[in-house]
Design a protein around this motif. Structure first.
Motif, short mmCIF file in Angstrom:
data_model
loop_
_atom_site.label_atom_id
_atom_site.label_comp_id
_atom_site.label_asym_id
_atom_site.label_seq_id
_atom_site.Cartn_x
_atom_site.Cartn_y
_atom_site.Cartn_z
N THR A 1 9.73 -2.39 -14.20
CA THR A 1 10.38 -3.31 -13.09
C THR A 1 9.31 -3.91 -12.65
OG1 THR A 1 12.05 -1.44 -12.29
CG2 THR A 1 10.93 -3.25 -10.88
N THR A 2 9.19 -5.35 -12.81
CA THR A 2 7.84 -6.22 -11.94
C THR A 2 9.22 -7.58 -11.26
OG1 THR A 2 8.80 -7.91 -14.21
CG2 THR A 2 7.28 -6.20 -14.42
N LEU A 3 9.75 -7.02 -11.36
CA LEU A 3 11.20 -8.81 -9.91
C LEU A 3 9.85 -8.01 -8.69
CD1 LEU A 3 12.75 -10.81 -10.18
CD2 LEU A 3 14.36 -8.86 -9.26
N GLU B 1 20.73 -17.88 2.32
CA GLU B 1 21.73 -17.09 2.64
C GLU B 1 21.98 -15.69 1.45
OE1 GLU B 1 22.94 -16.66 5.80
OE2 GLU B 1 21.38 -17.17 6.58
N PRO C 1 23.30 -9.36 0.01
CA PRO C 1 22.23 -9.18 -1.02
C PRO C 1 22.38 -8.58 -1.95
CG PRO C 1 24.37 -8.17 0.31
CD PRO C 1 24.59 -9.15 0.32
N SER C 2 23.98 -9.42 -2.55
CA SER C 2 24.31 -8.67 -4.26
C SER C 2 25.07 -9.64 -4.37
CB SER C 2 23.57 -7.55 -4.70
OG SER C 2 24.66 -6.84 -3.99
N TRP D 1 18.06 -10.33 -2.30
CA TRP D 1 18.18 -9.11 -3.74
C TRP D 1 16.53 -7.85 -3.30
CZ3 TRP D 1 20.58 -5.96 -6.38
CH2 TRP D 1 20.42 -5.14 -7.49
N GLU D 2 16.57 -6.78 -2.27
CA GLU D 2 16.26 -6.07 -1.56
C GLU D 2 16.63 -4.61 -2.33
OE1 GLU D 2 13.80 -7.53 1.48
OE2 GLU D 2 16.38 -8.31 2.40
N ASN D 3 15.34 -3.53 -2.11
CA ASN D 3 15.87 -2.37 -2.01
C ASN D 3 16.44 -1.79 -3.53
OD1 ASN D 3 15.12 -2.60 0.67
ND2 ASN D 3 17.52 -2.78 1.08
N TYR D 4 15.79 -2.09 -4.06
CA TYR D 4 16.72 -1.78 -5.42
C TYR D 4 15.39 -1.19 -5.93
CZ TYR D 4 14.17 -5.83 -6.44
OH TYR D 4 12.50 -6.64 -6.64
N LEU D 5 15.30 -0.54 -7.19
CA LEU D 5 14.97 1.15 -8.04
C LEU D 5 13.89 0.33 -8.65
CD1 LEU D 5 14.26 3.66 -8.98
CD2 LEU D 5 15.39 2.68 -11.30
N GLN E 1 26.61 -8.00 -6.46
CA GLN E 1 27.83 -7.12 -6.51
C GLN E 1 28.80 -7.07 -5.20
OE1 GLN E 1 24.75 -6.95 -7.66
NE2 GLN E 1 24.55 -5.20 -9.20
N HIS E 2 27.49 -7.43 -4.17
CA HIS E 2 28.42 -7.47 -2.86
C HIS E 2 29.59 -8.55 -2.44
CE1 HIS E 2 29.35 -6.02 1.65
NE2 HIS E 2 28.29 -7.02 2.36
N ASP F 1 16.61 -7.80 -14.25
CA ASP F 1 15.65 -8.60 -14.97
C ASP F 1 14.79 -6.60 -15.08
OD1 ASP F 1 13.59 -10.29 -14.46
OD2 ASP F 1 12.18 -8.75 -14.01
N THR F 2 14.86 -6.06 -14.53
CA THR F 2 14.24 -4.94 -15.11
C THR F 2 15.01 -4.15 -16.38
OG1 THR F 2 14.10 -3.95 -13.13
CG2 THR F 2 13.71 -2.01 -14.88
N ALA G 1 26.41 0.10 -3.36
CA ALA G 1 26.20 -1.85 -3.77
C ALA G 1 27.68 -2.66 -3.28
CB ALA G 1 25.30 -1.76 -5.21
N HIS G 2 28.23 -1.78 -4.16
CA HIS G 2 29.69 -3.62 -4.05
C HIS G 2 29.85 -3.81 -2.18
CE1 HIS G 2 29.56 -3.04 -8.09
NE2 HIS G 2 30.06 -4.50 -8.37
N ASN H 1 21.24 -1.72 -2.19
CA ASN H 1 20.79 -1.42 -3.23
C ASN H 1 20.41 -0.10 -4.13
OD1 ASN H 1 22.27 -4.24 -3.86
ND2 ASN H 1 20.19 -5.41 -3.14
N ASP I 1 17.97 2.18 -5.09
CA ASP I 1 18.69 3.39 -6.47
C ASP I 1 19.19 1.95 -8.07
OD1 ASP I 1 17.32 5.31 -5.93
OD2 ASP I 1 18.44 6.51 -5.23
N LEU I 2 19.52 0.87 -7.48
CA LEU I 2 20.03 0.46 -8.04
C LEU I 2 18.73 -0.50 -9.62
CD1 LEU I 2 22.73 -2.49 -6.96
CD2 LEU I 2 22.93 0.42 -7.60
#
Lengths: 293, 293, 293, 293
Positions: free
Chosen positions: C178-180, C165, C226-227, C168-172, C229-230, D68-69, D55-56, D61, D63-64
């Protein structure tokens, strides 16, 4: 300054007892077999013993297992094995290295298990959320041949305290450096470290650990303690009583001193209410309690 | 839950090997004999062994030395004694407790010495101002009778690193869990712990410590290291060469891995320039180096 | 000593913001009012602010409260006061120092409370035996006048983990470094530190702490994250919902990474079962959650 | 699970001040430009600030920058940049993240630098072998726009001690809780933490650090100290004198108490020779020293 002295000829030296391996391998295994996940978290050390003379004396690494391989193996075997206790996992690891390493004849595996409980929600433990607990569980498995094993299990960071029912009297008083007054009422606290050995290979290590953990706490409460040494002995005796699998048990028990703060200087009574918790120095007791036949 | 099970009868138990005393006694001694003050700071543990059975099994404290008395004694004897090394101070302490404690037959004293240098002012060390240094000096003195002593001295927290002249090759490669590639150029770092024993009682412990401390660092620099194990052996051999008083020496040397960070993913070369300093897990090597006759 | 360079003339300097007091005062208070003893253990820091210019610039200590006196006062007032929460005790201490110290105009008191539970015996908590627990309770009380107080309370070392549950998706993604890869299924763990402020002086600080402690854990379990932060935000919102006394809450939440160990190299699947618990580096999120009016 | 109480409606909440990034990124950079290698080791934290509300509050997420980046970037930019001080490297990192992260407007970079010296061999420092030193160097670079920067530099774990030339007198004596006697001769020790700010961007941060490090030690030796507060001020004034680039400096100085052990009870004098080094509690002084114009 320049290096003017001639370097002496090197003495003849030989390798004595030695081992090598990987330490602080942090492993978590999740069992997802049902919706009710289970987790175990270990810090593992594996040390191999064997014929490593050439590596040390000649710099010849032939047939040596790399410590990086030790790490990979711990994670790899955790997937295929580690179905029961950490102690059994230790046996699997040692058997593997003796079989795989051409020069390995034995070794030891040590672990610290970090304990987690389920997060309580609505009066029940959650299916997949956990919260870290004190104390820690420890253990050590040793083998000379990869087939038979000596197992020691333990507890660390079990911090217990009682506010009454302890004292310290009748010790050596007429001595130059003795200034401590006797007391039959004090606060007693200790940070129990315990390790125990077994008299059989047929052990449910998880179940025994739970019984020891419970018994140590209960014995701590059930008597007037004339000394931490006596409490140590009673704890050991009680553990031997409820755990027939255990042959002997060792305790390391610091006496975490709680000093009655001198409030009389301010016109205040201090009837064992206000204490300075002194971090150090501390009395330190160590001892084995064994079966008397 | 109520305690429904009847308590089992207590098993017969006996006391095994045991000791007690005081730990983490933090002592500083200042020598004000001249304007140029001298200081020594120790954390001391004294543990006594002897006939402590009644205290443990019966709660009978008769003739026991209180751990508070142990503390007082450490400070008291430091005033009258502790004129030479911490090791000699350990002998004084153990001899005292065997003489003073009616039930004490032996014991051990362990110390950690925190090292201080004079604050440099105008190119010279100050008369009475000091600044704390790494590493730490350690030692252990043991006695069975308060008259003869087994001494071990040591070093802790000596963290050394070399940026070239080390590798790891020719080890067991064709093995299921082995993925590490060979290298003859890497960064090598270790946090040396050493302990050594003596072949004589006529030792200038302070002088020997200084020689070992210097030699370990120098040997670390003076060869291409095919493995931390080989460096361990060479360090031991070199110490035995410059310290005829030492019979054997033990090292515990973690391999503090510095991982070449993968920059190729970003189109960057990494010619052993950019490392991730990985705190754990670490390879761990332990071994004795002894005189070969 | 050859200090050849002339010492430059001293510049004019003045004292800026400053405070002094005593830190790490370890206090235990035992309430023996009935057979069922109660204990509270605090590490206390008291720092005083006021007109301390002469002490700093002239070395004139007139009217200064000694830090030794601060220690004595903490123990002394704990006897007479400290009847409710540590936060209320902080108010008592600050009011005292402003009244007593001729130059003291305000200050702050910080505490860490070490938590104890009763030892379970026969299904119930023991009357006078206790066992130490994680996490820790913290707090800070500040005052400019010794009469009104700003209170912050907190939690430390609350280590929680969920095995499903979270993702971590949809980030930059299209960025050089960025390799993750994205994931919607991972193990998430964090070591929660929280601090909160109040919108009223009429607070049952002990009760509020218990509610926050419970709510943080429950919110951690009750959603797909989803993070971190959330989750931080949802925890804050839930705390504000169940604690009307709290005006805002701050979290510091490291993302304790559990890395799926690469077992494919050994021909093994790893379906989120075998993790390396990486101690560092860690993602670190900090933020306030506030009432939106 | 029986959650019987109805969950209250969630209150409206909003995100307050916040940041996120990566902490404890352990970086070593080796400069192999000549045979005389150079190394720098940092623990780096980068925290980004900006528009992270979605994000919060929404779990969006978009553009975050992944933490890891952030890690990858620290290693990547260390290769291309980090040619001068850690403070300048901090500026490079913050400028990068403001440029690269669509939602990033600013942030801060904090570092701890672990210091190494060359292993001494034959009176000279070795070309490629190093030994770790105390103390540690610290710093923090902050930016609101990625173009201008606020820099703070610091020192940690600088432990200094003097055996004479300090006292504590003329403080508030007639007060209920005051029991400490005055003294004009004592042992004084402190574990200096310092942080300072600059009045210019044209700073040789490495050179300034060296000057501060030297000056703090020298000022510690050069006067009779009537209080740690006065020594704090004199240290600050001396640093401002030798470092015109520094606008103000803050110190945190615990008074590590060395208690004269009571040996009179044993018929022994203790003329400030035998001390108990008390780890806690400790007096704690904090203050800024600023230019007076």
């Amino acid at each position: 300054m320049t290096q003017t002295q001639p370097t002496p000829a090197k003495v003849n030296a030989r390798l004595g007892e030695n081992n090598y391996g990987k330490a602080e391998v942090k492993l978590m295994k999740v069992n997802r077999g049902s919706e009710r996940h289970e987790i175990r978290e270990l810090a593992v050390r594996v040390a191999m013993t064997g014929d490593f003379g050439a590596a040390h004396t000649q710099g010849d690494n032939t047939d040596l297992v790399a410590t990086d391989t030790v790490r990979n193996t711990i994670y790899g075997l955790a997937k295929e094995g580690f179905a029961a206790s950490p102690e059994e996992f230790g046996k699997e690891l040692l058997a593997h290295f003796v079989k795989t390493g051409p020069r390995v004849t034995g070794g030891f595996m040590e672990f610290t298990e970090y304990l987690w409980e389920r997060v309580p929600v609505g009066g029940e433990g959650h299916n997949h959320s956990f919260v870290r607990q004190m104390p820690r569980r420890t253990g050590r498995v040793e083998s000379q041949d990869g087939q038979s094993f000596q197992v020691t299990s333990g507890i660390e960071e079990l911090y217990v305290l009682k506010t009454t029912e302890s004292g310290w009297e009748n010790y050596l008083l007429n001595e130059r450096f003795t200034t401590l007054p006797e007391t039959h009422e004090r606060l007693m606290a200790t940070f129990v470290t315990a390790r125990w050995e077994y008299n059989t290979d047929e052990v449910d290590y998880d179940a025994v650990w739970g019984r020891v953990y419970k018994q140590i706490q209960e014995t701590f409460t059930d008597h007037y303690s004339p000394s931490l040494q006596h409490t140590l002995f009673l704890m050991g005796q009680a553990v031997l009583t409820v755990c027939p699998e255990i042959s002997r048990i060792w305790f390391r028990m610091p006496n975490k001193h709680h000093l009655v703060y001198n409030l009389e200087r301010f016109g205040l009574e201090n009837n064992l209410e206000i204490f300075h918790v002194d971090p150090e120095p501390y009395g330190l007791m160590e001892g084995w309690v064994e079966r008397a036949e």
